[in-house]
Design an enzyme around this catalytic site. Structure first.
Site, PDB file in Angstrom:
ATOM      1  N   ASP A 278      29.178  -4.334 -25.266  1.00 33.41           N
ATOM      2  CA  ASP A 278      29.020  -2.922 -24.274  1.00 33.41           C
ATOM      3  C   ASP A 278      27.480  -2.961 -23.803  1.00 33.41           C
ATOM      4  OD1 ASP A 278      31.382  -1.593 -25.015  1.00 33.41           O
ATOM      5  OD2 ASP A 278      30.840  -0.985 -26.820  1.00 33.41           O
TER       6      ASP A 278
ATOM      7  N   GLY B 232      27.511   5.399 -30.721  1.00 31.49           N
ATOM      8  CA  GLY B 232      27.756   3.818 -30.561  1.00 31.49           C
ATOM      9  C   GLY B 232      27.455   3.441 -29.172  1.00 31.49           C
TER      10      GLY B 232
ATOM     11  N   SER C 218      45.076  -4.674 -18.898  1.00 30.37           N
ATOM     12  CA  SER C 218      45.023  -4.820 -17.347  1.00 30.37           C
ATOM     13  C   SER C 218      44.094  -5.791 -16.665  1.00 30.37           C
ATOM     14  CB  SER C 218      44.975  -3.256 -16.700  1.00 30.37           C
ATOM     15  OG  SER C 218      43.869  -2.669 -16.654  1.00 30.37           O
TER      16      SER C 218
ATOM     17  N   GLY D 281      30.904   4.755 -14.473  1.00 34.12           N
ATOM     18  CA  GLY D 281      31.481   4.255 -16.165  1.00 34.12           C
ATOM     19  C   GLY D 281      32.315   2.994 -15.781  1.00 34.12           C
TER      20      GLY D 281
ATOM     21  N   LYS E 134      34.714  -0.257 -34.911  1.00 32.17           N
ATOM     22  CA  LYS E 134      33.424  -1.198 -34.494  1.00 32.17           C
ATOM     23  C   LYS E 134      32.538  -1.525 -35.766  1.00 32.17           C
ATOM     24  CE  LYS E 134      33.559   0.089 -29.676  1.00 32.17           C
ATOM     25  NZ  LYS E 134      32.699   0.525 -28.655  1.00 32.17           N
TER      26      LYS E 134
ATOM     27  N   GLY F  21      22.358  10.586 -25.235  1.00 31.40           N
ATOM     28  CA  GLY F  21      23.136  10.111 -26.423  1.00 31.40           C
ATOM     29  C   GLY F  21      22.663   8.982 -27.238  1.00 31.40           C
TER      30      GLY F  21
HETATM   31  P1  NAP Z   1      29.968   8.514 -30.291  1.00 30.84           P
HETATM   32  O1  NAP Z   1      29.423   7.256 -31.042  1.00 30.84           O
HETATM   33  O2  NAP Z   1      30.726   9.505 -30.924  1.00 30.84           O
HETATM   34  O3  NAP Z   1      28.450   9.168 -29.784  1.00 30.84           O
HETATM   35  C1  NAP Z   1      28.536  10.322 -29.093  1.00 30.84           C
HETATM   36  C2  NAP Z   1      27.068  10.618 -28.527  1.00 30.84           C
HETATM   37  O4  NAP Z   1      27.216  11.798 -27.731  1.00 30.84           O
HETATM   38  C3  NAP Z   1      26.130  11.280 -29.654  1.00 30.84           C
HETATM   39  O5  NAP Z   1      24.854  10.835 -29.342  1.00 30.84           O
HETATM   40  C4  NAP Z   1      26.354  12.737 -30.061  1.00 30.84           C
HETATM   41  O6  NAP Z   1      25.526  13.322 -30.096  1.00 30.84           O
HETATM   42  C5  NAP Z   1      26.480  13.154 -28.295  1.00 30.84           C
HETATM   43  N1  NAP Z   1      27.392  14.068 -27.946  1.00 30.84           N
HETATM   44  C6  NAP Z   1      28.928  14.506 -28.387  1.00 30.84           C
HETATM   45  N2  NAP Z   1      29.024  15.619 -28.140  1.00 30.84           N
HETATM   46  C7  NAP Z   1      28.023  16.359 -27.360  1.00 30.84           C
HETATM   47  C8  NAP Z   1      27.666  17.499 -27.042  1.00 30.84           C
HETATM   48  N3  NAP Z   1      28.592  18.489 -27.012  1.00 30.84           N
HETATM   49  N4  NAP Z   1      26.565  17.794 -26.640  1.00 30.84           N
HETATM   50  C9  NAP Z   1      25.524  16.892 -26.702  1.00 30.84           C
HETATM   51  N5  NAP Z   1      25.744  15.597 -27.035  1.00 30.84           N
HETATM   52  C10 NAP Z   1      26.873  15.271 -27.565  1.00 30.84           C
HETATM   53  O7  NAP Z   1      30.746   7.887 -29.004  1.00 30.84           O
HETATM   54  P2  NAP Z   1      30.587   6.777 -28.273  1.00 30.84           P
HETATM   55  O8  NAP Z   1      31.353   5.773 -28.641  1.00 30.84           O
HETATM   56  O9  NAP Z   1      29.171   6.357 -28.054  1.00 30.84           O
HETATM   57  O10 NAP Z   1      31.106   7.282 -26.600  1.00 30.84           O
HETATM   58  C11 NAP Z   1      30.444   8.172 -25.830  1.00 30.84           C
HETATM   59  C12 NAP Z   1      30.923   8.189 -24.452  1.00 30.84           C
HETATM   60  O11 NAP Z   1      31.070   6.974 -23.929  1.00 30.84           O
HETATM   61  C13 NAP Z   1      32.647   8.417 -24.653  1.00 30.84           C
HETATM   62  O12 NAP Z   1      33.003   9.350 -23.635  1.00 30.84           O
HETATM   63  C14 NAP Z   1      33.276   7.196 -24.313  1.00 30.84           C
HETATM   64  O13 NAP Z   1      34.547   7.293 -23.876  1.00 30.84           O
HETATM   65  C15 NAP Z   1      32.260   6.558 -23.353  1.00 30.84           C
HETATM   66  N6  NAP Z   1      32.135   5.157 -23.605  1.00 30.84           N
HETATM   67  C16 NAP Z   1      32.079   4.562 -22.135  1.00 30.84           C
HETATM   68  C17 NAP Z   1      32.116   3.004 -22.212  1.00 30.84           C
HETATM   69  C18 NAP Z   1      32.151   2.517 -20.988  1.00 30.84           C
HETATM   70  O14 NAP Z   1      32.329   1.111 -20.804  1.00 30.84           O
HETATM   71  N7  NAP Z   1      32.172   3.064 -19.632  1.00 30.84           N
HETATM   72  C19 NAP Z   1      31.872   2.278 -23.508  1.00 30.84           C
HETATM   73  C20 NAP Z   1      31.973   2.916 -24.603  1.00 30.84           C
HETATM   74  C21 NAP Z   1      32.058   4.418 -24.544  1.00 30.84           C
HETATM   75  P3  NAP Z   1      24.985  13.671 -31.639  1.00 30.84           P
HETATM   76  O15 NAP Z   1      24.381  12.578 -32.149  1.00 30.84           O
HETATM   77  O16 NAP Z   1      23.838  14.876 -31.668  1.00 30.84           O
HETATM   78  O17 NAP Z   1      26.154  14.027 -32.345  1.00 30.84           O
END
Ligand code: NAP
Length: 266
Positions: free
Chosen positions: A101, A127, A20, A233, A65, A124
């Site tokens: 990102d 990734g 989009s 976000g 990724k 966090g």
């Molecule tokens: P990821 O690689 O799976 O990492 C998740 C992170 O969150 C890790 O640090 C994990 O901690 C922590 N976490 C997960 N569940 C948790 C919980 N219940 N309690 C506490 N900590 C928790 O995921 P990611 O790709 O980084 O994405 C994270 C979020 O960002 C997602 O919601 C995604 O949709 C969003 N995102 C947004 C954008 C944007 O442009 N706005 C871009 C990318 C991602 P541990 O290391 O302890 O497991």
């Protein structure tokens, strides 16, 4: 029929958001480009397809990724350090992997304040967290990483030159200038709570939640109510796509058109 330049995205579960924004950008500038989200089960085959079909640019998302990194010909130095590629640019058959990102996060935050010298608390170390930590450090922020898995926080803090803490550090958010949630806490269908106690949020604190569904997470609702500066976000999503757009087309991204398209599809 005139020739078009093809771009797209490679992921297991394609989202319409990238298409989009990019398509709106092409329309706004009258570019003969098209953008197709591909559902990919074989990333090696998909990369061969990018080469064979002359696809100009491809976004890369879950779960590829990291896996695409050895499949491209060159890596942008920061993408290499972050350890993740979300963007591939094809220059006449030579593929370079980038990470946009971190650009998205830095541009979204710098719309409201400069990062140089800012004390930034990042929740966090996954990734997205890694990309934000590297980008914020590149732009002069003093970064503290708070993560559930403390070893991951320590490893990332050591790599970027920052501090490591447990998630409990969120209760000291008022000691910082900028707070970023890069965990999925707050996501619709995951956990609708806020990762930060409301009382820890002070007026003037910059609060960015990279969770973009719902648009107003519990964290952002609390931040708004307490007079913090709120960054959605979707702003990071927009700016990371804008950087991709620049890389693919060589033109400045028409932000307003892309933002309108994003909002209509969020
Ligand atoms: P990821 O690689 O799976 O990492 C998740 C992170 O969150 C890790 O640090 C994990 O901690 C922590 N976490 C997960 N569940 C948790 C919980 N219940 N309690 C506490 N900590 C928790 O995921 P990611 O790709 O980084 O994405 C994270 C979020 O960002 C997602 O919601 C995604 O949709 C969003 N995102 C947004 C954008 C944007 O442009 N706005 C871009 C990318 C991602 P541990 O290391 O302890 O497991």
């Amino acid at each position: 029929m005139s020739l078009v330049t093809l771009c797209g995205s490679l992921s297991l579960h394609p989202s319409p958001l990238g298409a989009s924004m990019h398509e709106a950008g092409y329309r706004a500038l009258g570019l003969a480009f098209r953008y197709v989200p591909f559902a990919v089960r074989d990333i090696g085959g998909a990369i061969a397809g990018v080469r064979a079909l002359g696809i100009r640019g491809a976004g890369v998302s879950y779960p590829y990724k990291q896996r695409v990194m050895p499949l491209v010909d060159a890596l942008d130095p920061l993408a290499q350090r972050i350890g993740a590629v979300n963007t591939i640019v094809n220059d006449d058959g030579r593929l370079t992997g980038f990470n946009t990102d971190w650009v998205g996060a830095v541009r979204a935050l710098e719309e409201v304040r400069p990062l140089s010298g800012a004390r930034l608390l990042l929740l966090g170390a996954g990734g997205a967290g890694r990309a934000i930590a590297y980008g914020a450090r590149e732009h002069g922020a003093l970064v503290t990483i708070a993560n559930r898995d403390a070893a991951k926080a320590r490893e990332l803090a050591a790599a970027v030159g920052g501090e490591a803490q447990g998630l409990g550090e969120a209760s000291r958010a008022a000691d910082y200038d900028v707070l970023v949630n890069a965990t999925p806490i707050g996501m619709q269908d995951v956990d609708a709570r806020s990762p930060v106690p409301p009382a820890a949020i002070r007026a003037g604190l910059v609060v960015m939640d990279i969770v973009y569904k719902p648009v107003e997470t519990a964290l952002l609702a609390d931040a708004r109510a307490r007079g913090a500066v709120v960054v959605h976000g979707g702003r990071m999503l927009l700016h990371q796509a804008a950087r991709q757009f620049e890389l693919y087309t060589g033109r400045p991204a028409p932000l307003e058109a892309m933002d309108t398209a994003l909002r209509a599809n969020l």
